[in-house]
Write a protein that holds these residues in place. Structure first.
Motif, PDB file in Angstrom:
ATOM      1  N   GLU A 101       0.973  -1.090   0.027  1.00 52.54           N
ATOM      2  CA  GLU A 101       0.035  -0.127   0.068  1.00 52.54           C
ATOM      3  C   GLU A 101       1.003   1.494  -0.029  1.00 52.54           C
ATOM      4  OE1 GLU A 101      -3.110   0.029   2.929  1.00 52.54           O
ATOM      5  OE2 GLU A 101      -3.329  -2.283   2.771  1.00 52.54           O
ATOM      6  N   GLN A 159       1.982   5.029  -0.070  1.00 52.27           N
ATOM      7  CA  GLN A 159       1.712   6.579  -0.022  1.00 52.27           C
ATOM      8  C   GLN A 159       2.003   7.602  -1.094  1.00 52.27           C
ATOM      9  OE1 GLN A 159       0.570   7.103   3.338  1.00 52.27           O
ATOM     10  NE2 GLN A 159       0.922   4.835   3.400  1.00 52.27           N
ATOM     11  N   GLU A 160       2.309   6.988  -2.236  1.00 52.68           N
ATOM     12  CA  GLU A 160       2.512   8.043  -3.275  1.00 52.68           C
ATOM     13  C   GLU A 160       1.972   7.554  -4.326  1.00 52.68           C
ATOM     14  OE1 GLU A 160       6.693   5.418  -4.393  1.00 52.68           O
ATOM     15  OE2 GLU A 160       7.107   7.638  -3.567  1.00 52.68           O
TER      16      GLU A 160
END
Length: 290
Positions: free
Chosen positions: A113, A115-116
């Motif tokens: 998963e 973050q960017e």
């Protein structure tokens, strides 16, 4: 992660080669189900909606921002629930590192998963654009985007020491790498390293090269070069003292530097320690409006 394990994985990915066979964006209708056993890797990046994947007896739910890496060979069943559509960027690629498949060797996770999300989406868009291009640079741009996506994926993988400890060839080479780090200032021979791995010298060279990516003595010299660079950057020791500290004669260290860096050791130190060039002010009237 142990420094020697880090060295091994860095060398593996230094040799990473991949050929993207397809890259696209797809919007799947609610309630679809597909089943495949591909002979290539798959990368999926979920943009909107929700889908599911069944792989190796486990069910994964894909939501916006999720990144999947699926290995070749195993059966993959995927789809979406009734009333739920899903759209995703994806690509297919084939790759191996040495004689070992990347996924099997490193026990990489199927789902991460990041973050960017916006950045990853831009990389998939660049890959798709390059894939459709006829420019002679298209393969370079496809590869650049894939490497960027893979780097984002790998940075989220928990590559703990336990992953490496069950691999016999890596365990043998780990002992050798630790010995090299402790004895860089001394003469190091192949026979000596082979004994540490309990292997015949000829077979040892093959195993070492497959795991690390270079022949043993070549690797030793590269580590000496790295240590010499650190000493030139962080100490005021003379070049001859640096050479002695890494087990090399002065002229040989200079030759290694020129081969790999294109500079002499003293010139490297001078450039490294020079103050950074300050940005020059823009020339009036040269600004470009967005």
């Amino acid at each position: 992660m142990k420094p020697t394990y880090k060295t091994i994985i860095q060398n593996y990915f230094h040799r990473f080669q991949a050929e993207v066979s397809m890259a696209a964006f797809s919007a799947k209708k609610p309630g679809f189900i597909e089943e495949e056993s591909p002979d290539y890797y798959r990368l999926w990046f979920i943009r909107e909606g929700e889908g599911w994947l069944e792989y190796n007896g486990r069910r994964y739910v894909g939501k916006p921002g999720h990144l999947f890496l699926l290995p070749p060979g195993a059966k993959q069943i995927y789809g979406s629930e009734e009333g739920k559509s899903v759209s995703l960027y994806w690509c297919h690629f084939r790759s191996s590192i040495g004689d070992n498949q990347m996924f099997e060797l490193l026990q990489l996770p199927v789902l991460v998963e990041p973050q960017e999300s916006e950045y990853l989406e831009s990389m998939f868009l660049k890959m798709i654009e390059a894939f459709r291009s006829t420019a002679f640079t298209r393969k370079l741009r496809i590869r650049a985007a894939l490497l960027d996506i893979m780097a984002s994926y790998l940075e989220l993988c928990d590559l703990s020491d336990q992953v490496f400890q069950g691999i016999e060839s890596l365990d043998k080479i780990d002992r050798v790498l630790e010995y090299i780090e402790l004895h860089l200032s001394e003469n190091i021979g192949v026979n000596e390293l082979a004994r540490l791995a309990y292997l015949h010298p000829n077979y040892f060279i093959s195993v070492f090269k497959n795991v690390v990516g270079s022949a043993p003595i070549q690797y030793v010299n590269l580590r000496r070069l790295e240590m010499a660079k650190q000493m030139l950057e962080g100490t005021d020791d003379s070049v001859s003292t640096v050479a002695k500290s890494v087990g090399l004669q002065n002229h040989y260290l200079s030759r290694l530097f020129k081969q790999h860096m294109g500079l002499s050791p003293s010139r490297y130190r001078q450039i490294y320690r020079a103050a950074p060039i300050k940005a020059q002010p823009a020339i009036k009237g040269s600004e470009v409006q967005p």
